[in-house]
Design a protein around this motif. Structure first.
Motif, PDB file in Angstrom:
ATOM      1  N   CYS C  72      30.235 -41.568  -1.126  1.00 53.01           N
ATOM      2  CA  CYS C  72      29.347 -42.530  -0.496  1.00 53.01           C
ATOM      3  C   CYS C  72      29.860 -42.979   0.854  1.00 53.01           C
ATOM      4  O   CYS C  72      29.225 -43.797   1.514  1.00 53.01           O
ATOM      5  N   LEU C 209      20.529 -40.555  -8.885  1.00 58.47           N
ATOM      6  CA  LEU C 209      21.583 -41.474  -8.464  1.00 58.47           C
ATOM      7  C   LEU C 209      22.708 -40.694  -7.810  1.00 58.47           C
ATOM      8  O   LEU C 209      23.182 -41.029  -6.732  1.00 58.47           O
ATOM      9  N   SER C 212      21.786 -39.519  -4.463  1.00 57.18           N
ATOM     10  CA  SER C 212      21.728 -40.580  -3.456  1.00 57.18           C
ATOM     11  C   SER C 212      23.110 -40.963  -2.988  1.00 57.18           C
ATOM     12  O   SER C 212      23.276 -41.432  -1.864  1.00 57.18           O
ATOM     13  N   PHE C 213      24.141 -40.745  -3.812  1.00 58.55           N
ATOM     14  CA  PHE C 213      25.506 -40.948  -3.324  1.00 58.55           C
ATOM     15  C   PHE C 213      25.763 -40.026  -2.133  1.00 58.55           C
ATOM     16  O   PHE C 213      26.288 -40.446  -1.110  1.00 58.55           O
ATOM     17  N   VAL C 228      16.214 -44.185  -0.058  1.00 53.14           N
ATOM     18  CA  VAL C 228      17.310 -44.484  -0.984  1.00 53.14           C
ATOM     19  C   VAL C 228      17.611 -45.978  -0.904  1.00 53.14           C
ATOM     20  O   VAL C 228      17.664 -46.543   0.182  1.00 53.14           O
ATOM     21  N   THR C 233      22.705 -48.369  -4.509  1.00 48.04           N
ATOM     22  CA  THR C 233      23.475 -47.142  -4.711  1.00 48.04           C
ATOM     23  C   THR C 233      24.959 -47.393  -4.479  1.00 48.04           C
ATOM     24  O   THR C 233      25.804 -46.987  -5.275  1.00 48.04           O
TER      25      THR C 233
END
Lengths: 353, 501, 359
Positions: C72, C209, C212-213, C228, C233
């Protein structure tokens, strides 16, 4: 216009100054005599200053010096150097090794020790700097290497021992020079601070470091040697590490590779952040980092004075750090300024009515 | 909602602290229409777009969209998307580390799991339909910027898209890619999508749009049909005054009677980005490099300045052979360079206007000779006045200035170094028409005073007005050199197309 | 940097993530093979691999969490401290009448609490993750010593039983000198670690999920524009990291049997090093749990090689680790710069407060 300019410069220092002020007030309320300073005679019979204020100033010396160097590195490279503790230990090892080289320890030996240790530290600094500026590696990753093995290198330099030295000059370096009531480390910090101030005044170091940190490509297109500047920042930090390491070793007249300045890199980075400098590089105010260093030390000293056991100190430190950064966070700042604007608008409305 | 109208914005207002960005602005978009939104910098175009796309919330007015009863509210980009309003920005808002297919579908698939096979299949179909040269499994970062942008558009139009907003889509595209884009736009138009086309390129507006809306100072000037509004009138409306004929800025027959001395000459100069070429410029001459985007103009001047890695060639300045391997060398020989991408290569965003201005001068004075605060303030004041730079103070961080004023700051930076030879790469790009004229005038004035200038612009008109010699490039090669009477649009086009000289 | 449609190869060129992981895996196998050839002995036995896994199960778990956070574009240096705190808390709790079950719940609880608080500060208050997790580390280590300065040995029978339970794989065993067949032994902690690894492999590859990282790390602004929920997140990434640190603490306790103030010292840096060796980039958007697994294995193998090769002085271990780290870092830098990705793209957390840039 002039007043606006000066105010704008001060807002960055707001958080660290307020933190310092809060600590001072807190201590004064709790114990009005907290900051009292008295002149006592030390073991050698010389008059020296003693008191909480002195121990704060004294104890923060290594941190303040490292924070100064770290500010430059952060500004120019947009990253942090987590190897400063290890580098300081390596420098201290070299220093002690030179001193133990044989024979009496005179001022000449000390100077030689300092010179060699400084060169070694600057060489390692150049290593870090090369990884960052030439190979474009993130500073935290690049310095992870020395973080991992630096203390072991220091250990290896002295053949696996924790060597001691016995010399009044060294003791004076880490303590008091006979006849001077101010602790030597504090004097060294002042000297380093003056050196930096002179550097900023007599050269365009500040402007170049900031430019490189904000936009390296554009810096180059204006003729600045960006790679060189970043390298220079790390080398300067290396020199700071050697000064800090020597102070640390002199306090105890020995080098303990595992313990010397342990975790000081975290405190140094923290000091830079508390000082209002962006950890992503660019504009900086070294004064902020220096204040940040003393805030951290003041906090630790305050906790000790409150008889908090040393094992618990870390937890309290964490809470205060969280408080400081939450207050300084952009989201909170925005909300506060909205509230303030709302209050002002309402007041103006009431007046108009 | 009128018939055929897909989007109606009425009496939109938006205020920021101290600035009235939009006031009473109307905007109407019809189905299957390409509608250009124009205005100088600071006119309110981007604010209007941001209100429409949910980045800002409007303070006044109403927005109606086809298919929905009553006025709609748009408080977030998500809400805008749900109403069928899809923006595609100039900066690629995709993730370069993900694949093409993933970029097209992320955030739009139902459920918590990702069905790779289906995603890649659908992506492949859509890419083929729209003739986009990208493969679904390709990492987006490995595609050219133009292709990345087309992927962004493909994503935007997939699904129920009523309004497609293209914000400066052609800035980084070469002519072939612009044509690809226009074809895509016409395709979409035929399918009934309404397209808002925000751009500075006048020719492109006339090539592909149906209508034009002009904003100035946050207010609506008017909405016009393209066929009924000649270019000159459009410019006049954008500037808000009767435009003195730009062609009046005439360059006198430069060079006069005396044979001008050569200031700079290069033989076989090559860099990591440019093939070997010969070049020379005389004192007080204004020359230009022209050609399509991607033809190597910027790369050539960067080689002259040493901005790219120089790989070969012999260079002489004032008759003496010199070595220019990096920008500092060029600066030492009196050469200055205003880069093409001012945001990326020009401004030092967080530093003040003053610090940005004295930067190059400081470098030339040397590391150990810092410019005193008093001197710096004096210089900054002087040039803020001389170039009419709009800024709150010289301490303002340069990033708060508008694009045109930032450009002036960088120009001031180089003028402060009193160069013998100034290279201006797209100095007028993204700048309002008024400032454009100022800069062109300035260039001619400097040349009169003896400075050599190289001027690069995508707008051939500008170069024809200011340069006495044009070097034409195509595909990284110099294909011609035009002087005197040959300096006409047709001749330039001809040479680029392959007529040669 | 155009990859034209006229690509003669049928297969798609590897993505950055895939390339870096492949390099790591190759180097690991090469290294292990060399060890087997040069020193034979222990390295030839499959038990060796299990030993490495047993000792580093907790590190593997922490590293999975750290990889997720690094993908991330963030960082979490509190995980070593949290692990230590959890180990200490659980042993204290179980010694004083808690059951193994409640001990496990405590571990999860502490981990989640840390993850949640840090996640909130980083994601919603937009504070530098470095500072926040630094404070987290101080706090966790401080609390550990507050609970007890001296080590606490486990006295809970149920837990002791759990510790002794080992999974035996006879066919991967070896014949001891006295002729007995000793099966390969794997601790439960390793199973936990491997299960977590598989869960995260699926999470990062197959779930929204997880993707989206990657998006967040690749370009935060774009991720926001692409729909997103950036804040949520990022919060979840830190939450997961904290949770994993909690689990790691329990596993650590299962391995060592005692709570100790200096537990897992430096674990966070080891986890970061493992992730880096495994191909995770600090700048975000690139990373893979499988690579991290091999990163952990590579790190522990090199330490083992150092010991076996007779370099007994205590400093050799970290010096070789440092050298290896240096090698991998340089290799990655060179590989990526050849791909043209070498404009160092600083992660959002290093851009200081500019996480939400003015649109």
């Amino acid at each position: 216009m002039k007043k606006q300019k000066r105010l704008a410069g001060l807002t960055q220092l707001l958080v660290p100054l307020i933190a310092l002020l809060a600590l001072v007030l807190f201590n004064l309320i709790r114990d009005p005599g907290f900051f009292s300073v008295e002149m006592v005679a030390n073991n050698n019979g010389d008059p020296v200053l003693k008191g909480n204020l002195i121990s704060i100033l004294n104890g923060a010396s290594e941190l303040a010096i490292l924070a100064m160097g770290m500010t430059l590195v952060t500004a120019a490279s947009g990253g942090q150097d987590i190897s400063v503790g290890a580098l300081a230990t390596i420098s201290a090892s070299v220093f002690i090794k030179v001193l133990r080289g044989g024979g009496a320890i005179g001022v000449g030996t000390i100077l030689l020790g300092f010179l060699l240790s400084c060169l070694v530290a600057m060489a390692f600094g150049a290593f870090n700097g090369t990884l960052v500026s030439v190979f474009r590696i993130q500073p935290m990753i690049a310095t992870l290497i020395l973080y991992t093995c630096g203390r072991s290198v220091a250990y290896w330099i002295n053949g696996g021992a924790s060597p001691t030295v016995d010399s009044p000059i060294v003791t004076a370096l880490g303590g008091f020079i006979p006849g001077v009531p101010v602790p030597t480390p504090v004097l060294i910090v002042i000297a380093v601070g003056i050196l930096f101030a002179l550097a900023f005044r007599l050269t365009s170091l500040g402007l170049y470091m900031q430019t490189v940190g904000i936009n390296q490509g554009a810096a180059r297109l204006n003729g600045i040697n960006a790679v060189g500047m970043k390298l220079l920042a790390f080398i300067i930090l290396g020199a700071c590490c050697s000064v800090a390491g020597i102070i640390g070793a002199s306090r105890l007249s020995m080098v303990n590779h595992e313990q010397l300045l342990l975790d000081i890199e975290m405190d140094a980075i923290l000091a830079v952040a508390i000082g209002g400098n962006s950890l992503g590089g660019g504009k900086f105010r070294m004064t902020g980092s220096i204040i940040g260093a003393y805030v951290i030390q003041a906090l630790t000293t305050t906790l000790y004075a409150m008889k908090v056991p040393s094992t618990d100190i870390k937890a309290y430190k964490a809470l205060v750090i969280i408080l400081l950064v939450v207050i300084g966070s952009p989201v909170v700042k925005q909300k506060v300024s909205h509230l303030w604007a709302g209050i002002r608008a309402r007041r103006a409305g009431k007046e108009a009515a | 909602m009128e018939n055929g109208v897909v989007l109606a914005m009425r009496k939109i207002g938006k205020v920021f602290p101290g600035v009235r960005a939009l006031h009473d602005v109307d905007f109407t978009l019809r189905k299957g229409e390409i509608h250009a939104l124009m205005g100088e910098n600071g006119a309110g175009k981007s604010t209007l777009i941001k209100v429409l796309t949910g980045v800002y919330e409007k303070d006044a007015g109403e927005i109606y969209i086809d298919g929905e009863e009553g006025a709609i509210t748009i408080r977030s980009p998500q809400e805008a998307l749900s109403h069928g309003i899809s923006p595609v920005y100039q900066e690629i808002t995709l993730c370069p580390n993900l694949t093409v297919a993933e970029n097209m579908y992320i955030g739009r698939t139902p459920g918590a799991l990702v069905n790779w096979k289906q995603m890649e299949q659908k992506a492949g179909e859509l890419l083929r339909n729209l003739n986009i040269p990208a493969r679904p499994k390709q990492q987006l970062g490995s595609c050219s910027l133009a292709v990345q942008q087309m992927v962004a558009i493909a994503r935007a139009v997939d699904g129920d898209c009523k309004v497609l907003i293209l914000d400066e889509p052609t800035s980084s595209l070469d002519d072939k890619e612009v044509e690809m884009l226009f074809k895509l736009m016409r395709d979409l138009k035929a399918r009934g999508v309404g397209i808002i086309f925000v751009t500075h390129f006048l020719e492109q507006v006339y090539a592909v749009s149906d209508r034009i809306t002009v904003l100035r100072n946050g207010e609506l000037v008017g909405e016009y049909e393209v066929g009924k509004l000649p270019q000159v009138e459009l410019v006049a409306k954008m500037m808000g005054k009767e435009l003195e004929s730009l062609s009046v800025i005439k360059k006198d027959a430069q060079g006069g009677a005396r044979a001008p001395e050569t200031l700079y000459e290069a033989e076989g100069l090559s860099s990591s980005e440019s093939r070997p070429f010969d070049f020379h410029i005389a004192k007080g001459e204004v020359n230009g490099f022209t050609g399509l985007l991607g033809s190597g103009r910027s790369e050539s001047v960067r080689a002259i300045f040493g901005a790219d890695r120089v790989t070969g060639g012999r260079v002489k300045v004032n008759g003496k052979p010199v070595r220019i391997a990096k920008p500092y060398d060029a600066m030492k020989h009196g050469i200055g360079y205003l880069p093409e991408d001012r945001k990326r290569d020009g401004i030092i965003a967080d530093l003040s206007v003053r610090d940005n201005m004295i930067l190059a001068m400081q470098v030339m004075k040397g590391f150990f000779h810092p410019i005193s605060r008093a001197d710096a303030e004096k210089f900054a004041d002087e040039y803020i006045k001389a170039l009419e730079i709009k800024t709150a103070s010289q301490d303002t961080p340069v990033k708060s200035l508008s694009g045109g004023n930032q450009q002036k700051v960088i120009l001031a930076r180089w003028l402060l170094t009193h160069p013998q030879y100034l290279i201006l790469d797209e100095p007028t790009r993204g700048i309002d028409v008024g400032t454009k004229t100022e800069i062109q005038r300035l260039v001619l004035k400097l040349a009169e005073e003896g400075m050599s200038v190289t001027f690069i612009s995508s707008e051939i008109e500008e170069m024809l007005r200011t340069c006495s010699r044009l070097i034409v490039m195509r595909d990284r090669h110099i294909v011609g050199e035009l002087t005197g009477g040959e300096l006409t649009q047709e001749q330039v086009m001809h040479t680029i197309a392959g007529g040669g000289n | 940097m155009t990859t034209g449609t006229k690509n003669l190869r049928r297969r798609e060129p590897l993505t950055d993530t895939q390339l870096l992981v492949t390099i790591t895996v190759c180097i690991f196998f090469a290294m292990y093979a060399a060890a087997m050839l040069i020193w034979g002995g222990g390295f030839l036995r499959p038990q060796k691999v299990f030993d490495l896994l047993n000792d580093n199960a907790y590190l593997l778990i922490i590293a999975c969490g750290l990889t997720t956070v690094m993908i991330c574009g963030g960082i979490d240096i509190s995980v070593g401290g949290v692990t230590s705190l959890v180990a200490m808390s659980c042993v204290a709790h179980m010694n004083n009448g808690g059951s193994v079950f409640t001990g496990a719940l405590l571990a999860l609880g502490i981990g989640l609490a840390f993850g949640a608080v840090m996640g909130y500060l980083v994601a919603y208050l937009e504070i530098q993750p470095f500072i926040v997790s630094l404070a987290g580390m101080f706090f966790a280590r401080g609390m550990t010593t507050i609970i007890s300065v001296d080590p606490i040995k486990n006295a809970n029978e149920g837990f002791a039983g759990l510790m002794k339970t080992k999974i035996e794989i006879p066919w991967l065993g070896y014949t001891a000198r006295n002729g007995n067949l000793i099966p390969a032994r794997m601790e439960i902690g390793v199973v936990v670690a491997l299960v977590i690894m598989v869960i995260f492999l699926v999470l990062l590859r197959k779930t929204k999920l997880g993707r989206s990282f990657y998006a967040l790390g690749g370009n935060q602004q774009s991720a926001l524009m692409l729909g997103v929920n950036v804040r949520r997140t990022r919060f979840l990434a830190h939450l997961l990291s904290g949770l994993l640190a909690g689990i790691a603490g329990f596993v650590f306790l299962m391995h060592t049997g005692a709570g100790n103030a200096s537990n897992a010292a430096g674990a966070e840096m080891n986890a970061i090093a493992s992730s880096i060796i495994g191909g995770t980039l600090l700048s975000g958007g690139v990373g893979n749990v499988l690579g991290t697994f091999f990163g952990v294995m590579t790190l522990s193998t090199i330490k083992s090689i150092v010991v076996t090769s007779g370099l007994r002085d205590p400093w050799w271990q970290s010096i070789t680790t440092g050298a290896m780290l240096c090698f991998f870092i340089l290799l990655q830098s060179v590989v990526l710069s050849r791909r043209g990705r070498h404009k160092a793209h600083l992660p959002a957390w290093l851009r200081g407060g500019a996480g939400k840039q003015n649109a």
